[in-house]
Design an enzyme around this catalytic site. Structure first.
Site, PDB file in Angstrom:
ATOM      1  N   HIS A  66       0.849  -1.192   0.000  1.00 25.34           N
ATOM      2  CA  HIS A  66       0.000   0.000   0.000  1.00 25.34           C
ATOM      3  C   HIS A  66       0.880   1.236   0.000  1.00 25.34           C
ATOM      4  CE1 HIS A  66       0.803  -1.211   4.149  1.00 25.34           C
ATOM      5  NE2 HIS A  66       0.821   0.087   4.448  1.00 25.34           N
TER       6      HIS A  66
ATOM      7  N   HIS B 250       0.965   5.297   1.220  1.00 20.18           N
ATOM      8  CA  HIS B 250       0.354   6.319   2.064  1.00 20.18           C
ATOM      9  C   HIS B 250       0.392   7.651   1.317  1.00 20.18           C
ATOM     10  CE1 HIS B 250       0.847   4.055   6.020  1.00 20.18           C
ATOM     11  NE2 HIS B 250       1.702   3.394   5.256  1.00 20.18           N
TER      12      HIS B 250
END
Ligand code: AMP
Ligand code: ZN
Length: 115
Positions: free
Chosen positions: A101, A103
């Site tokens: 992922h 941010h």
């Protein structure tokens, strides 16, 4: 599409665990971080499960491009004129959820630089 039934972000992508969605397309889901480190803190998560950036191979080119493009779209949706994109790779770098992922962080001056 790779899925790990025990993975938190796979479960969020599947809708088994709720999230505050900011953006979604065929390849990614972006939602607000539950413990924000900035006024805007959105996680861009590929729907296809891969644990870390280091585990990505040539077959993950599209996935990686989708994450980067979605991060730019999220910044636009959130009206961020400046933002920082972070990918933690490995627990030593602070990775706690082993589903790749990015941010997206913004909404405050981010003067401190690591490089
Ligand atoms: P990392 O430390 O880079 O693996 O990032 C994982 C992030 O996921 C952290 O910033 C957590 O605050 C966030 N997080 C953990 N659980 C949830 C959740 N259920 N919904 C939204 N964000 C979460
Ligand atoms: Zn996963």
């Amino acid at each position: 599409m790779r899925r790990d039934p025990d993975c938190l972000f796979c479960r969020i992508v599947k809708g088994e665990i709720p999230s505050a969605k900011v953006y979604e397309d065929d390849a990614v889901l972006a939602f607000r971080d539950i413990n924000p480190a900035a006024p805007t803190h959105v996680l861009v998560v590929p729907k296809d499960h891969v644990a870390t950036l280091a585990e990505c191979g040539d077959g993950d080119r599209a996935l990686l491009a989708d994450v980067m493009l979605a991060a730019g779209k999220v910044a636009g949706l959130e009206k961020l004129d400046a933002f920082r994109l972070i990918v933690n790779n490995g627990s030593g770098a602070g990775q706690t959820v082993f589903h790749l992922h990015a941010h997206v962080l913004g909404g405050k001056p981010m003067g401190e630089r690591l490089l």
